[in-house]
Design a protein around this motif. Structure first.
Motif, PDB file in Angstrom:
ATOM      1  N   GLY A  86      -8.752  -4.579   8.008  1.00 16.23           N
ATOM      2  CA  GLY A  86      -7.828  -5.660   8.243  1.00 16.23           C
ATOM      3  C   GLY A  86      -7.715  -6.443   7.240  1.00 16.23           C
ATOM      4  O   GLY A  86      -6.486  -7.014   6.967  1.00 16.23           O
ATOM      5  N   ALA A  87      -8.747  -6.983   6.329  1.00 18.68           N
ATOM      6  CA  ALA A  87      -8.292  -7.949   5.208  1.00 18.68           C
ATOM      7  C   ALA A  87      -7.449  -7.186   4.128  1.00 18.68           C
ATOM      8  O   ALA A  87      -6.513  -8.168   3.688  1.00 18.68           O
ATOM      9  CB  ALA A  87      -9.896  -8.187   4.415  1.00 18.68           C
ATOM     10  N   LEU A  88      -7.620  -6.050   3.818  1.00 17.07           N
ATOM     11  CA  LEU A  88      -6.844  -5.160   3.002  1.00 17.07           C
ATOM     12  C   LEU A  88      -5.257  -5.328   3.478  1.00 17.07           C
ATOM     13  O   LEU A  88      -4.232  -5.117   2.960  1.00 17.07           O
ATOM     14  CB  LEU A  88      -7.194  -4.014   2.494  1.00 17.07           C
ATOM     15  CG  LEU A  88      -7.881  -4.100   1.180  1.00 17.07           C
ATOM     16  CD1 LEU A  88      -8.560  -2.408   0.775  1.00 17.07           C
ATOM     17  CD2 LEU A  88      -7.516  -4.519  -0.134  1.00 17.07           C
ATOM     18  N   THR A  89      -5.185  -4.915   4.859  1.00 20.65           N
ATOM     19  CA  THR A  89      -3.684  -4.664   5.480  1.00 20.65           C
ATOM     20  C   THR A  89      -3.000  -5.987   5.277  1.00 20.65           C
ATOM     21  O   THR A  89      -1.868  -5.941   5.117  1.00 20.65           O
ATOM     22  CB  THR A  89      -4.177  -4.201   6.899  1.00 20.65           C
ATOM     23  OG1 THR A  89      -4.748  -2.854   6.968  1.00 20.65           O
ATOM     24  CG2 THR A  89      -2.554  -4.171   7.465  1.00 20.65           C
ATOM     25  N   LEU A  90      -3.755  -7.010   5.469  1.00 20.74           N
ATOM     26  CA  LEU A  90      -3.087  -8.460   5.238  1.00 20.74           C
ATOM     27  C   LEU A  90      -2.453  -8.623   3.694  1.00 20.74           C
ATOM     28  O   LEU A  90      -1.806  -9.368   3.680  1.00 20.74           O
ATOM     29  CB  LEU A  90      -3.922  -9.665   5.707  1.00 20.74           C
ATOM     30  CG  LEU A  90      -4.143  -9.691   7.244  1.00 20.74           C
ATOM     31  CD1 LEU A  90      -5.101 -10.576   7.370  1.00 20.74           C
ATOM     32  CD2 LEU A  90      -2.928  -9.667   7.912  1.00 20.74           C
ATOM     33  N   LYS A  91      -3.015  -8.030   2.967  1.00 24.54           N
ATOM     34  CA  LYS A  91      -2.610  -8.145   1.534  1.00 24.54           C
ATOM     35  C   LYS A  91      -1.374  -7.402   1.091  1.00 24.54           C
ATOM     36  O   LYS A  91      -0.727  -7.626   0.086  1.00 24.54           O
ATOM     37  CB  LYS A  91      -3.801  -7.564   0.449  1.00 24.54           C
ATOM     38  CG  LYS A  91      -5.070  -8.401   0.698  1.00 24.54           C
ATOM     39  CD  LYS A  91      -4.816  -9.842   0.181  1.00 24.54           C
ATOM     40  CE  LYS A  91      -6.315 -10.647   0.214  1.00 24.54           C
ATOM     41  NZ  LYS A  91      -6.077 -12.121   0.087  1.00 24.54           N
ATOM     42  N   GLN A  92      -0.686  -6.659   2.135  1.00 18.99           N
ATOM     43  CA  GLN A  92       0.524  -5.970   1.985  1.00 18.99           C
ATOM     44  C   GLN A  92       1.611  -7.097   1.856  1.00 18.99           C
ATOM     45  O   GLN A  92       1.561  -7.957   2.887  1.00 18.99           O
ATOM     46  CB  GLN A  92       0.765  -4.941   2.914  1.00 18.99           C
ATOM     47  CG  GLN A  92      -0.234  -3.698   2.829  1.00 18.99           C
ATOM     48  CD  GLN A  92      -0.320  -2.663   3.748  1.00 18.99           C
ATOM     49  OE1 GLN A  92       0.346  -1.441   3.407  1.00 18.99           O
ATOM     50  NE2 GLN A  92      -0.683  -2.925   4.868  1.00 18.99           N
ATOM     51  N   VAL A  93       2.788  -6.843   1.150  1.00 20.05           N
ATOM     52  CA  VAL A  93       3.490  -7.907   1.002  1.00 20.05           C
ATOM     53  C   VAL A  93       5.064  -7.500   1.373  1.00 20.05           C
ATOM     54  O   VAL A  93       6.007  -8.052   1.030  1.00 20.05           O
ATOM     55  CB  VAL A  93       3.530  -8.353  -0.650  1.00 20.05           C
ATOM     56  CG1 VAL A  93       2.456  -9.280  -0.782  1.00 20.05           C
ATOM     57  CG2 VAL A  93       3.991  -7.274  -1.392  1.00 20.05           C
ATOM     58  N   ASP A  94       5.196  -6.316   2.020  1.00 22.35           N
ATOM     59  CA  ASP A  94       6.576  -5.764   2.506  1.00 22.35           C
ATOM     60  C   ASP A  94       7.191  -6.662   3.810  1.00 22.35           C
ATOM     61  O   ASP A  94       6.637  -6.597   4.849  1.00 22.35           O
ATOM     62  CB  ASP A  94       6.514  -4.303   2.987  1.00 22.35           C
ATOM     63  CG  ASP A  94       7.836  -3.596   3.195  1.00 22.35           C
ATOM     64  OD1 ASP A  94       8.689  -4.634   3.128  1.00 22.35           O
ATOM     65  OD2 ASP A  94       8.009  -2.501   3.459  1.00 22.35           O
ATOM     66  N   LEU A  95       8.021  -7.538   3.378  1.00 23.04           N
ATOM     67  CA  LEU A  95       8.388  -8.502   4.512  1.00 23.04           C
ATOM     68  C   LEU A  95       8.818  -7.804   5.674  1.00 23.04           C
ATOM     69  O   LEU A  95       8.995  -8.415   6.678  1.00 23.04           O
ATOM     70  CB  LEU A  95       9.240  -9.580   3.939  1.00 23.04           C
ATOM     71  CG  LEU A  95       8.474 -10.409   2.831  1.00 23.04           C
ATOM     72  CD1 LEU A  95       9.663 -11.455   2.359  1.00 23.04           C
ATOM     73  CD2 LEU A  95       7.601 -11.313   3.566  1.00 23.04           C
ATOM     74  N   SER A  96       9.654  -6.703   5.610  1.00 22.39           N
ATOM     75  CA  SER A  96      10.363  -5.914   6.463  1.00 22.39           C
ATOM     76  C   SER A  96       9.286  -5.367   7.465  1.00 22.39           C
ATOM     77  O   SER A  96       9.674  -4.972   8.539  1.00 22.39           O
ATOM     78  CB  SER A  96      11.337  -4.907   5.716  1.00 22.39           C
ATOM     79  OG  SER A  96      10.432  -3.865   4.948  1.00 22.39           O
TER      80      SER A  96
END
Length: 345
Positions: A86-96
Motif C-alpha cells: 500500500g505504501a509503495l502504491t501511493l508513491k506512483q505519480v500517474d495522475l490519470s
C-alpha cells in the motif's frame, strides 16, 4: 508456522528488496517523487513485494483461524507485505490513474489491518472495507446546528485518537531504532526477534490507519471533480450542428444582374436572392417559408410603386362605383320625400 518448501530464502530476499526500495524512496534525496529514478525504484519495489505476496499466499503462511502464538517468529515479518504494498502504491505519480492507485493502496492497507485484527495485534477500530461514497461525503447534515453537535464530538474524538497514535508511533520508532542493530546483527534471541517484528507491525497499524483516512479524503475530492467535469461537459447530441462557413459571393437582384457582376476578373461568384434562399433552405438554416416574395425580373422599384398606386386607385374606383349603384337602386324603390313625417297630407 515455519517457512517451508525451500521458498524461505527466496521469499526473504524479495521482502528485503521491496522494503529496502521503499525506504530509499521514502527517505531519498530526490527533489521530486516523480523523478524517473524514483519511479523506477517504485516499480521494482512493487514487483518484488507482489512476488513475495504471491508466494505467501501459495505457502498459506497465515490463516484467520490460528492464534498469534502459532506463527513462527521468522514469519511475522511477512505480515507487513500488504502494508508495504500500500505504501509503495501511493508513491506512483500517474495522475490519470490516481483514483485507481488510491483504491488499490486502500485495499492493501485494509487487508493488513484485517490480518492484524484477526491475530489480536493492536487495539484499533477497523475502517469500513469500502471508502465513503461521494453522496455521503457531499451531503449536508440534516437538522441544522443541533444535528451538527454529534459531529463536533466525533471530530474531537478523532483528533484525540490521532494524538495518541502519534505519541505511540514515536515511542515505537524509538524502541525499534534501539533494537534494529542488535536484531539485524544476529545477536538477538527468538523472543527479542519476535518483539522486534511485533513492534514493527504495531507501527504500521498506526501508519495504515492514517493512510486510509487520508486516502478517503482525497478520493472524495477526486470524485467530486470528476462529477463536476461530467456536468460541465456538453451532452451527447446536444451540441449545435457545425455548419460550413459561407464563401464570399455577390448577392444580386435577379439573373440579369448576376451575369453582369459575374463577368469581371478576378471576380466573386454571383448568386440571386432566390438562389441564396434555396441554398440555405437545403442546408437547414432557413425554412421553406422564410424566402421573401420576389418581383418579376426586370421591374424597377419605381415601376413597382406605380403599379401598386394604380392598383389602389382601381380598388378605390370599384368601391365608389359600387356605392353609386347602391344609391340608384335605393332611389328606384323609395319616392322623393319618403320618411318625411312633417309634410303630412
Amino acid at each position: 508456522m515455519a517457512e517451508g518448501a525451500g521458498a524461505g530464502p527466496r521469499l526473504a530476499e524479495l521482502l528485503a528488496a521491496g522494503r529496502r526500495l521503499w525506504e530509499e524512496v521514502e527517505t531519498g534525496a530526490e527533489p521530486s517523487s516523480g523523478a524517473p529514478a524514483v519511479q523506477d525504484k517504485v516499480r521494482q519495489g512493487l514487483d518484488a513485494l507482489q512476488q513475495a505476496a504471491a508466494m505467501v499466499a501459495q505457502l498459506d503462511l497465515f490463516s484467520e483461524n490460528e492464534e498469534l502464538e502459532e506463527i513462527a517468529s521468522a514469519d511475522l515479518k511477512y505480515l507487513l507485505l500488504p502494508a508495504l504494498l500500500g505504501a509503495l502504491t501511493l508513491k506512483q505519480v500517474d495522475l490519470s490513474r490516481r483514483l485507481e492507485h488510491l483504491e488499490s493502496a486502500r485495499a492493501h492497507f485494509w487487508r493488513f489491518l484485517t490480518l492484524c485484527r484477526s491475530y489480536g495485534l493492536g487495539s484499533f477500530h477497523l475502517p469500513p472495507a469500502s471508502p465513503p461514497g461521494e453522496e455521503d461525503a457531499g451531503s449536508p447534515s440534516p437538522g441544522g446546528p443541533a444535528a451538527a453537535q454529534p459531529s463536533l464530538v466525533a471530530m474531537a474524538s478523532s483528533r484525540q485518537a490521532k494524538i495518541e497514535r502519534y505519541k505511540q508511533k514515536k515511542e515505537l520508532e524509538n524502541r525499534l531504532a534501539s533494537m534494529r542493530t542488535f536484531v539485524e546483527s544476529g545477536q538477538a534471541d527468538e523472543d527479542q526477534i519476535r518483539e522486534f517484528y511485533v513492534l514493527q507491525i504495531q507501527k504500521w497499524i498506526n501508519t495504515s490507519l492514517e493512510e486510509i483516512e487520508s486516502i478517503d479524503q482525497e478520493m472524495v475530492i477526486l470524485r467530486s471533480r470528476g462529477t463536476a467535469k461530467q456536468s460541465s461537459a456538453p451532452r451527447h447530441g446536444t451540441s449545435q450542428q457545425v455548419r460550413a462557413p459561407l464563401k464570399p459571393f455577390i448577392l444580386t437582384r435577379d439573373a440579369a444582374q448576376a451575369k453582369v457582376f459575374g463577368a469581371g476578373y478576378p471576380g466573386l461568384p454571383t448568386m440571386t436572392v432566390d438562389d441564396w434562399y434555396e441554398q440555405r433552405r437545403r442546408q437547414g438554416v432557413v425554412s421553406g417559408q422564410s424566402a421573401p416574395q420576389r418581383t418579376p425580373a426586370g421591374i424597377t422599384d419605381e415601376e413597382l410603386q406605380k403599379q401598386q398606386q394604380e392598383k389602389k386607385e382601381e380598388e378605390d374606383d370599384e368601391e365608389a362605383l359600387q356605392k353609386a349603384r347602391n344609391w340608384d337602386d335605393w332611389k328606384d324603390t323609395h319616392p322623393r320625400g319618403y320618411g318625411n313625417r312633417q309634410n303630412v297630407g
